[in-house]
Design an enzyme around this catalytic site. Structure first.
Site, PDB file in Angstrom:
ATOM      1  N   SER A  45     -50.515 -40.924   1.725  1.00 30.99           N
ATOM      2  CA  SER A  45     -51.793 -41.259   2.511  1.00 30.99           C
ATOM      3  C   SER A  45     -52.651 -42.235   2.108  1.00 30.99           C
ATOM      4  O   SER A  45     -53.614 -42.524   3.127  1.00 30.99           O
ATOM      5  CB  SER A  45     -52.472 -39.851   2.789  1.00 30.99           C
ATOM      6  OG  SER A  45     -52.835 -39.341   1.514  1.00 30.99           O
ATOM      7  N   LYS A 112     -43.342 -36.152  -5.596  1.00 25.63           N
ATOM      8  CA  LYS A 112     -43.262 -35.178  -4.352  1.00 25.63           C
ATOM      9  C   LYS A 112     -42.247 -36.339  -3.422  1.00 25.63           C
ATOM     10  O   LYS A 112     -42.480 -37.496  -3.351  1.00 25.63           O
ATOM     11  CB  LYS A 112     -44.511 -35.200  -3.676  1.00 25.63           C
ATOM     12  CG  LYS A 112     -44.132 -34.475  -2.282  1.00 25.63           C
ATOM     13  CD  LYS A 112     -45.872 -33.676  -1.772  1.00 25.63           C
ATOM     14  CE  LYS A 112     -46.617 -34.827  -1.289  1.00 25.63           C
ATOM     15  NZ  LYS A 112     -45.762 -35.352   0.002  1.00 25.63           N
ATOM     16  N   GLU A 114     -40.209 -36.350   0.546  1.00 26.19           N
ATOM     17  CA  GLU A 114     -40.199 -35.660   2.025  1.00 26.19           C
ATOM     18  C   GLU A 114     -38.796 -35.375   2.267  1.00 26.19           C
ATOM     19  O   GLU A 114     -37.973 -36.321   2.372  1.00 26.19           O
ATOM     20  CB  GLU A 114     -40.974 -36.682   2.900  1.00 26.19           C
ATOM     21  CG  GLU A 114     -42.393 -36.930   2.532  1.00 26.19           C
ATOM     22  CD  GLU A 114     -43.022 -37.473   3.653  1.00 26.19           C
ATOM     23  OE1 GLU A 114     -42.554 -37.936   4.461  1.00 26.19           O
ATOM     24  OE2 GLU A 114     -44.383 -37.871   3.261  1.00 26.19           O
ATOM     25  N   GLU A 180     -46.531 -28.978   5.986  1.00 24.34           N
ATOM     26  CA  GLU A 180     -47.381 -29.529   6.724  1.00 24.34           C
ATOM     27  C   GLU A 180     -47.345 -29.516   8.299  1.00 24.34           C
ATOM     28  O   GLU A 180     -46.123 -29.538   8.603  1.00 24.34           O
ATOM     29  CB  GLU A 180     -47.230 -31.149   6.510  1.00 24.34           C
ATOM     30  CG  GLU A 180     -48.431 -32.007   7.224  1.00 24.34           C
ATOM     31  CD  GLU A 180     -48.805 -33.468   6.596  1.00 24.34           C
ATOM     32  OE1 GLU A 180     -47.893 -33.670   5.772  1.00 24.34           O
ATOM     33  OE2 GLU A 180     -49.658 -34.089   7.401  1.00 24.34           O
TER      34      GLU A 180
HETATM   35  O1  KIV Z   1     -49.743 -38.098   1.275  1.00 28.60           O
HETATM   36  C1  KIV Z   1     -50.394 -37.114   1.531  1.00 28.60           C
HETATM   37  O2  KIV Z   1     -51.571 -37.203   1.325  1.00 28.60           O
HETATM   38  C2  KIV Z   1     -49.525 -35.838   1.653  1.00 28.60           C
HETATM   39  C3  KIV Z   1     -50.514 -34.596   2.019  1.00 28.60           C
HETATM   40  C4  KIV Z   1     -50.821 -34.761   3.301  1.00 28.60           C
HETATM   41  C5  KIV Z   1     -49.726 -33.459   1.557  1.00 28.60           C
HETATM   42  O3  KIV Z   1     -48.442 -36.059   1.600  1.00 28.60           O
END
Ligand code: KIV
Length: 273
Positions: A45, A112, A114, A180
């Site tokens: 993000s 992380k 997706e 999310e």
């Molecule tokens: O990139 C991010 O900030 C995220 C969150 C919204 C979980 O993946």
């Protein structure tokens, strides 16, 4: 002592809710760490809230490595998780290379990814090699052109797929899953079915933890998403402070003698002679 994966697991077992927050640089990490937030996310993000893009898609591994290294330097106690950016984990080899860079260069403790069942083999490959992986289901911003920015899995078939995806990530060794923009009752049901913690964002109070974006909880921008709670109005406070600064410079009220240093008059005269 830094939060460990074991701590996160134990928090779920003990019914303790887990707070997670994004951080993108040294000061944000330092402040969140001092506030006792146990898990920080260097989210892609940052492409939107730090670099001003419309989506997370332009974010590169170089961007993530640079920001993540600063976050790790700022956080002594929090577990730092870093997003693998768009198309950097399309194959097992790519995923390993990306995770290696973030763990060895930026020193993050986990990554992380997706996606659900489709990426479970990649998650399994990484976890088998010792890379802690957090999953991310529901609205996955890297697929926003396909999904649209809206609550996901409201229909039974999609909701069933989401439950199966979550179970597949758990079986592949993920240590937690972000949910999310998922309907609250579905997120609660997933949370009850998983042994690993769910971390919600726009997914209701039934998750094991919550993650929020730094700029949203601090009120950096004029608007924030419906699922966010503004705990401060830092954007307005910054603007007020900067207006005062600019006005002081214009009026000559800043700097004062106290903010300047003096020099022996003879030394100055000799220098200018
Ligand atoms: O990139 C991010 O900030 C995220 C969150 C919204 C979980 O993946």
């Amino acid at each position: 002592m830094r939060t460990t994966l074991m701590d996160i697991r134990q928090m779920k077992a003990a019914g303790r809710r887990i707070a997670m927050l994004t951080a993108y640089d040294f000061p944000s990490a330092k402040l969140a760490d001092a506030a006792g937030v146990p898990m920080l996310l260097v989210g892609d993000s940052l492409g939107m809230v730090v670099h001003g893009h419309d989506t997370t898609l332009p974010v590169t591994l170089d961007d993530m490595a640079r920001h993540a290294a600063a976050v790790v330097r700022g956080a002594q106690k929090a577990l730092v998780v870093c997003d693998l950016p768009f198309l950097t984990y399309a194959s097992q080899a790519d995923a390993v290379a990306a995770a290696r860079r973030l763990m060895q260069e930026a020193h993050v403790q986990a990554v992380k990814l997706e996606g659900g069942r489709a990426i479970a083999p990649i998650v399994q490959h990484l976890t088998t090699l010792g890379v802690p992986v957090m999953g991310h289901l529901g609205f996955t911003p890297q697929s926003q052109h396909q999904l649209g920015v809206r609550v996901q899995a409201k229909q039974a078939a999609c909701a069933k797929r989401l439950v199966e995806d979550a179970l597949a990530l758990e079986a592949a060794g993920a240590f937690a899953v972000v949910l999310e923009l998922v309907p609250a009752p579905l997120a609660k049901a997933v949370t009850e079915r998983l042994r690993i913690p769910t971390i919600g964002i726009g997914a209701g109070a039934g998750c094991d933890g919550q993650v929020q974006v730094w700029h949203d909880v601090l009120g950096l921008f004029d608007t924030s998403p419906r699922h966010a709670k503004r705990y401060a109005e830092i954007g307005a406070a910054i603007e007020t402070a900067l207006r005062a600064y600019a006005a002081d410079v214009e009026s000559g009220a800043f700097p004062t003698k106290g903010q300047s240093s003096s020099m022996d008059e003879d030394e100055l005269a000799r220098a200018l002679a």
